[in-house]
Motif scaffolding. Sequence first.
Motif, PDB file in Angstrom:
ATOM      1  N   MET A   1     109.663   4.601  63.596  1.00  0.00           N
ATOM      2  CA  MET A   1     110.916   4.322  64.539  1.00  0.00           C
ATOM      3  C   MET A   1     111.734   5.381  64.777  1.00  0.00           C
ATOM      4  N   ASP A   2     112.118   6.131  63.837  1.00  0.00           N
ATOM      5  CA  ASP A   2     112.904   7.434  63.799  1.00  0.00           C
ATOM      6  C   ASP A   2     112.243   8.398  64.763  1.00  0.00           C
ATOM      7  N   ARG A   3     110.693   8.545  64.588  1.00  0.00           N
ATOM      8  CA  ARG A   3     110.125   9.495  65.351  1.00  0.00           C
ATOM      9  C   ARG A   3     110.097   9.446  67.054  1.00  0.00           C
ATOM     10  N   LEU A   4     109.812   7.725  67.192  1.00  0.00           N
ATOM     11  CA  LEU A   4     110.092   7.219  68.500  1.00  0.00           C
ATOM     12  C   LEU A   4     111.306   7.778  69.192  1.00  0.00           C
ATOM     13  N   TRP A   5     112.457   7.206  68.417  1.00  0.00           N
ATOM     14  CA  TRP A   5     113.774   7.740  69.103  1.00  0.00           C
ATOM     15  C   TRP A   5     113.906   9.133  69.271  1.00  0.00           C
ATOM     16  N   ALA A   6     113.500   9.872  68.305  1.00  0.00           N
ATOM     17  CA  ALA A   6     113.595  11.364  68.594  1.00  0.00           C
ATOM     18  C   ALA A   6     113.154  11.863  69.940  1.00  0.00           C
ATOM     19  N   LEU A   7     111.548  11.347  69.983  1.00  0.00           N
ATOM     20  CA  LEU A   7     111.099  11.682  71.209  1.00  0.00           C
ATOM     21  C   LEU A   7     111.735  11.156  72.555  1.00  0.00           C
ATOM     22  N   ALA A   8     112.301   9.914  72.440  1.00  0.00           N
ATOM     23  CA  ALA A   8     113.119   9.490  73.562  1.00  0.00           C
ATOM     24  C   ALA A   8     114.388  10.283  73.950  1.00  0.00           C
ATOM     25  N   MET A   9     114.925  10.778  72.963  1.00  0.00           N
ATOM     26  CA  MET A   9     116.080  11.655  73.212  1.00  0.00           C
ATOM     27  C   MET A   9     115.844  13.138  73.580  1.00  0.00           C
ATOM     28  N   GLU A  10     114.523  13.728  73.266  1.00  0.00           N
ATOM     29  CA  GLU A  10     114.305  14.678  73.804  1.00  0.00           C
ATOM     30  C   GLU A  10     114.740  15.147  75.398  1.00  0.00           C
ATOM     31  N   PRO A  11     115.244  16.418  75.787  1.00  0.00           N
ATOM     32  CA  PRO A  11     115.234  16.510  76.969  1.00  0.00           C
ATOM     33  C   PRO A  11     113.927  16.384  77.816  1.00  0.00           C
ATOM     34  N   ALA A  12     113.001  16.785  77.305  1.00  0.00           N
ATOM     35  CA  ALA A  12     111.686  16.858  77.817  1.00  0.00           C
ATOM     36  C   ALA A  12     111.481  15.247  78.388  1.00  0.00           C
ATOM     37  N   SER A  13     111.586  14.551  77.546  1.00  0.00           N
ATOM     38  CA  SER A  13     111.358  13.031  77.706  1.00  0.00           C
ATOM     39  C   SER A  13     112.096  12.574  78.804  1.00  0.00           C
ATOM     40  N   LEU A  14     113.237  12.971  78.836  1.00  0.00           N
ATOM     41  CA  LEU A  14     114.162  12.430  80.000  1.00  0.00           C
ATOM     42  C   LEU A  14     113.636  12.775  81.275  1.00  0.00           C
ATOM     43  N   TRP A  15     113.502  13.962  81.344  1.00  0.00           N
ATOM     44  CA  TRP A  15     112.609  14.626  82.777  1.00  0.00           C
ATOM     45  C   TRP A  15     111.434  13.925  82.912  1.00  0.00           C
ATOM     46  N   LEU A  16     110.526  13.620  81.992  1.00  0.00           N
ATOM     47  CA  LEU A  16     109.332  13.010  81.988  1.00  0.00           C
ATOM     48  C   LEU A  16     109.462  11.632  82.524  1.00  0.00           C
ATOM     49  N   PHE A  17     110.584  10.815  82.130  1.00  0.00           N
ATOM     50  CA  PHE A  17     110.592   9.598  82.423  1.00  0.00           C
ATOM     51  C   PHE A  17     111.129   9.528  84.093  1.00  0.00           C
ATOM     52  N   ALA A  18     111.920  10.451  84.398  1.00  0.00           N
ATOM     53  CA  ALA A  18     112.004  10.416  85.857  1.00  0.00           C
ATOM     54  C   ALA A  18     110.898  10.658  86.526  1.00  0.00           C
ATOM     55  N   VAL A  19     110.024  11.613  86.109  1.00  0.00           N
ATOM     56  CA  VAL A  19     108.726  11.985  87.053  1.00  0.00           C
ATOM     57  C   VAL A  19     107.959  10.680  86.803  1.00  0.00           C
ATOM     58  N   VAL A  20     107.868   9.957  85.681  1.00  0.00           N
ATOM     59  CA  VAL A  20     107.029   8.660  85.728  1.00  0.00           C
ATOM     60  C   VAL A  20     107.450   7.714  86.840  1.00  0.00           C
ATOM     61  N   LEU A  21     109.001   7.629  86.944  1.00  0.00           N
ATOM     62  CA  LEU A  21     109.345   6.612  87.860  1.00  0.00           C
ATOM     63  C   LEU A  21     108.819   6.909  89.277  1.00  0.00           C
TER      64      LEU A  21
END
Length: 253
Positions: A1-21
């Motif tokens: 769970m900690d790793r999942l949270w860490a991935l979610a908070m990465e700057p790359a992930s935030l950009w990734l979520f925008a592109v996914v949408l």
Amino acid sequence: MDRLWALAMEPASLWLFAVVLVAATVRGFTGFGAGLVFLPFGGALIGPRAAVIVMWTIDTLPTLPILLPALRHADYRSVLPAAAAAAIAVPLGAHVLTSLDPTLFRWGVSTLVLALALLLFSGLRFTGPRRPGSAFGVGLVSGFLGGATQLSGPPLVLYWMSGTETAAQVRANLIVFFAFSTVVSGLAYFANDLFTAEALMRAALAAPIYLAGILLGQRLFTLAPERLFRAVAITIIVAAAILALPVFDGALR
């Protein structure tokens, strides 16, 4: 769970979520294009192989809201030969994915996406008869590209959109084709050991966003005039292909 949270908070992930949408909205609207939008950017953010697995994973169950209606409207005389051919070619494409240099791979993907999108935008038409043999040939090309890049859509879009089919018919054909090809490409990726825990965790984080985008795109399709179907989708794809070239990595990162 900690790793999942860490991935979610990465700057790359935030950009990734925008592109996914954005990618999911295009997919819901047109029936194709999610990989065209997502993979060039995803490859720049998390690497091409991880991006392919994320794209494959989120493009499975979240697509049910558009798949179930499409099953009633697809032209199976054309879809089934194309899907059978793709099943033959996907494993070869997946094998290529494991052996290419990542930077060279991204240049090739972006250039190919741009070239095919420009062909669609140019109004090129396929005037030949819609025979199973021609659908099979296009399916071979699409399957190879799908296995290597998750970008199996453009050849089939060019084939189906260049005739007399309506936007709704083209969209239904693409959605049903991708349902078949997703199963085959998943088996090929598994055989080539491409699934990783990190890629699957990123996909789990992105899946709810992808579902929301699918539903939004489907709603937009029901509201938009048919003449916008082609122009909106291809314009977005051309922009994605240009901005996702490796020369823009500095800005993206």
